[in-house]
Write a protein that holds these residues in place. Structure first.
Motif, mmCIF file in Angstrom:
data_model
loop_
_atom_site.group_PDB
_atom_site.id
_atom_site.type_symbol
_atom_site.label_atom_id
_atom_site.label_comp_id
_atom_site.label_asym_id
_atom_site.label_seq_id
_atom_site.Cartn_x
_atom_site.Cartn_y
_atom_site.Cartn_z
ATOM 1 N N VAL A 50 -0.093 7.115 -11.062
ATOM 2 C CA VAL A 50 0.049 5.743 -11.548
ATOM 3 C C VAL A 50 -0.870 5.508 -12.748
ATOM 4 O O VAL A 50 -0.462 4.910 -13.757
ATOM 5 C CB VAL A 50 -0.251 4.742 -10.417
ATOM 6 N N THR A 107 0.978 5.658 -2.752
ATOM 7 C CA THR A 107 -0.202 4.812 -2.551
ATOM 8 C C THR A 107 0.100 3.597 -1.680
ATOM 9 O O THR A 107 -0.759 2.721 -1.519
ATOM 10 C CB THR A 107 -0.745 4.336 -3.912
ATOM 11 N N LEU A 131 6.273 7.903 -11.630
ATOM 12 C CA LEU A 131 5.677 6.598 -11.331
ATOM 13 C C LEU A 131 6.096 6.121 -9.938
ATOM 14 O O LEU A 131 5.258 5.645 -9.154
ATOM 15 C CB LEU A 131 6.101 5.581 -12.390
ATOM 16 N N LEU A 146 3.631 5.252 -6.814
ATOM 17 C CA LEU A 146 3.555 3.940 -6.172
ATOM 18 C C LEU A 146 3.868 4.031 -4.681
ATOM 19 O O LEU A 146 3.180 3.417 -3.857
ATOM 20 C CB LEU A 146 4.523 2.971 -6.859
ATOM 21 N N CYS A 147 4.891 4.813 -4.347
ATOM 22 C CA CYS A 147 5.224 4.966 -2.919
ATOM 23 C C CYS A 147 4.115 5.708 -2.183
ATOM 24 O O CYS A 147 3.771 5.369 -1.048
ATOM 25 C CB CYS A 147 6.542 5.724 -2.770
ATOM 26 N N ASP A 204 5.637 -2.881 -5.373
ATOM 27 C CA ASP A 204 5.625 -2.551 -6.806
ATOM 28 C C ASP A 204 6.685 -1.500 -7.124
ATOM 29 O O ASP A 204 7.338 -1.556 -8.182
ATOM 30 C CB ASP A 204 4.246 -2.028 -7.210
ATOM 31 N N ALA A 205 6.842 -0.528 -6.206
ATOM 32 C CA ALA A 205 7.853 0.511 -6.430
ATOM 33 C C ALA A 205 9.246 -0.099 -6.493
ATOM 34 O O ALA A 205 10.067 0.276 -7.345
ATOM 35 C CB ALA A 205 7.775 1.562 -5.322
ATOM 36 N N ARG A 221 2.246 1.226 -2.296
ATOM 37 C CA ARG A 221 2.623 0.037 -3.063
ATOM 38 C C ARG A 221 4.152 -0.058 -3.129
ATOM 39 O O ARG A 221 4.767 0.054 -4.189
ATOM 40 C CB ARG A 221 2.001 0.099 -4.445
#
Length: 642
Positions: free
Chosen positions: A410, A438, A431, A435-436, A443-444, A440
């Motif tokens: 990220v 972490t 990206l 995101l997945c 956001d993903a 998030r």
């Protein structure tokens, strides 16, 4: 150099072409303060610069071609490569209005350019030089049709053309039929045969060459040696070396290096070291290429101390490591777990006055991620001037995720945007994984929505990643809804996308919808793969649905896909624990007798004492040698799909 007289040219000087050539040459000689040209008794010196200027400024392509032929007939003058480059362009333009070689010949005859064997030979050379091989065939056949017998030089050119168009059989036949063989004949044949790795014909040509009294030069020897070593024919490579030594030829450092590299790649380091000693005895000093092969060989043989000793000796004798060697060191040290040493090599680049390339960055990233020293990443990317491009950045995004550091992916993506990179499908994939990874997911999903709404990238890989991310986070229903949206919007979905969606249905407890989606996948032309079958077997085994298990096993048999070790035991446990003992036993025997089971799985079965003769009334259902009831394995499969 003899100065040619214009009185001896084959043109009628009163013709347009004759006047054009005389006027053009007079203009250039005046500009260069050379001697003036006269038609009968005054002469000029033809230089490549003068000819090239005249060719570029001729009033027509046909005149340029005629002048090119005239120059070639002058004593002591030979066209250089630049002239042939220009004439290839000239002929290409002529062929836009003159469709064949014969039409060009007719035009030349029309302006009193007398057709001679040399005309065909020069045309053949132009076509050969310009890669116009179909026209080379026409020129060669035209030469014969005009009653001229192609000389050895013409046959050599045509033989090379035959090799280049893939007619090596005809080329070798031409070599056999050529009476006046010369060194160029053999050289052309050997060069082309080496490119084809045709060892049998290489040996035949070499024997014929030696019988004719010709010897390999340094370039030919390097090619043949490289060909032998590349395919592992090291004994023949040694024979070639012995032959060159017996003939009194000087063996170049390139030939020694190729041979040493061949033995290093085959793991025969003792022989490689012996050749190094002989190389020095014959007065040839190893260079950095030679040492690179030895160092890499010792590294890959898990003898890093020997490799570093060679490096130290090499540098003490004034032979510094180059970029290739340093990249090899970083890569090999990282693979052997010596991450700090790999990083030390990387940080020594400024002292060595080396500029890292993309391969360097990828290799050192491997060392950083494997050693979990993620705090070094900003230093590696920004501290040293590395010309990163989008390909390198995408590789790093993927590596961060595979190394278990999604936050780094990220951060790198944000840095890419700040640097002005235009992301592509691979960038978005990195990206989304980050995101997945972490957690998030929100956001993903926002990024995914932005990608598909703006149609930045409709690669099926994007859908697979977000689906897998949702499933891993336990959002099974969300993954199913998202997949259905993708189907309704008619986005491109591949077998991995469908497989992950099937996994989501199984994890979400909606096993009844699996068959429907599976059928839909096949209806749209997406062929199931090994992962698809494995996930479905896992789900139906948990549901104890023997009929569906049997159907999947039959489809796997038809597709030629075998059960791996864990899937076999999962199916075996289901069948041997089933109350429907007759059907289960029949299916179990049928499965074991088929080619569906991998040898490894069958071997494990026999070692456990389970054979087809066993009494099923016993307590086989209690066998617990492998526990595959958990869902962790299926999650791993889905992750590998993404």
């Amino acid at each position: 150099m003899k100065t040619p007289s214009f009185a001896s040219i084959d043109y009628n000087l009163s013709s347009p072409i004759g006047c054009a050539i005389i006027n053009k040459l007079q203009t250039f000689c005046t500009a260069t303060h050379s001697q003036q040209i006269h038609c009968s008794h005054r002469t000029t010196i033809l230089t490549p610069q003068l000819v090239q200027s005249t060719l570029h400024n001729c009033p027509s392509d046909l005149i340029a071609l005629s002048f090119f032929f005239w120059c070639a007939r002058q004593p002591d003058y030979f066209h250089d490569r630049a002239a042939f480059d220009h004439m290839a362009d000239v002929v290409n333009r002529l062929l836009q209005r003159l469709p064949t070689v014969n039409h060009i010949i007719n035009q030349l005859e029309g302006i009193e350019c007398v057709t001679k064997p040399q005309t065909f030979l020069l045309l053949l050379r132009i076509f050969w030089h310009g890669g116009m091989y179909n026209l080379a065939f026409e020129a060669f056949e035209g030469m014969i049709s005009y009653g001229y017998t192609p000389n050895t030089y013409a046959r050599n050119i045509f033989m090379d053309v035959l090799f280049k168009v893939g007619r090596s059989d005809v080329a070798l036949q031409m070599l056999k039929e050529t009476e006046d063989l010369n060194f160029l004949t053999f050289s052309i044949a050997i060069c082309n045969l080496c490119k084809l790795n045709d060892l049998i014909n290489i040996r035949d040509v070499l024997r014929k060459m030696l019988r004719k009294g010709y010897y390999l030069n340094a370039g030919n020897c390097s090619m043949v040696m490289n060909c032998f070593c590349k395919v592992g024919r090291l004994a023949e490579a040694l024979q070639l070396l012995a032959l060159m030594i017996c003939q009194g030829n000087t063996i170049s450092v390139t030939v020694w290096s190729i041979l040493i590299d061949g033995f290093c790649k085959s793991g025969e380091l003792v022989m490689a070291g012996y050749l190094l000693e002989k190389m020095v005895e014959f007065g040839c000093s190893p260079n950095v290429v030679t040492c690179t092969s030895l160092i890499k060989g010792f590294m890959e043989s898990k003898m890093p101390d020997n490799a570093l000793r060679i490096l130290s000796t090499m540098e003490s004798k004034g032979c510094p490591a180059d970029l290739v060697l340093c990249n090899v060191l970083i890569d090999c040290l990282s693979k052997t777990g010596r991450y700090d040493d790999a990083l030390d090599v990387f940080f020594s680049f400024p002292k060595r006055e080396l500029v890292p390339d993309s391969y360097t960055l990828c290799s050192v990233m491997s060392a950083v991620c494997k050693s979990r020293q993620f705090d070094l990443l900003p230093i590696l990317i920004d501290g040293i001037a590395i010309q990163t491009d989008l390909v390198v950045c995408n590789y790093l995004l993927s590596y961060f995720c595979r190394a278990g550091h999604p936050a780094g992916a990220v951060e790198l993506y944000n840095d890419m945007i700040d640097r002005g990179f235009e992301p592509d499908g691979y960038s978005y994939a990195g990206l989304l994984r980050g995101l997945c990874g972490t957690g998030r997911i929100g956001d993903a999903l926002n990024v995914y929505r932005a990608i598909v709404s703006n149609q930045y990238c409709l690669d099926p890989h994007i859908h697979t990643i977000i689906l897998d991310g949702l499933i891993r986070s336990g959002k099974f229903l969300g993954a199913i809804r998202l997949f259905r949206e993708a189907v309704e919007e008619k986005y491109r979905l591949d077998v991995f996308s469908y497989t992950v969606a099937i996994h989501g249905l199984i994890r979400g407890g909606r096993i009844g919808e699996v068959c429907s989606l599976y059928s839909q996948m096949k209806d749209v032309g997406v062929t199931p793969n090994a992962y698809t079958y494995k996930i479905m077997l896992s789900g139906f085994c948990r549901e104890k649905d023997i009929n569906m298990v049997r159907q999947i096993l039959q489809e796997m048999t038809d597709a030629g896909i075998k059960l791996d070790y864990k899937a076999f035991y999962q199916v075996k446990n289901l069948l041997l624990k089933s109350r429907r003992s007759c059907l289960a036993l029949y299916l179990f025997v049928e499965m074991c007798n088929s080619e569906l089971v991998l040898d490894k799985a069958m071997g494990a079965l026999l070692l456990k004492g389970l054979s087809l003769r066993v009494n099923v009334s016993g307590n086989l259902g209690d066998n617990r040698e492998v526990d595959t009831s958990g869902s962790g394995e299926i999650s791993d499969v889905a992750a590998s799909v993404g």
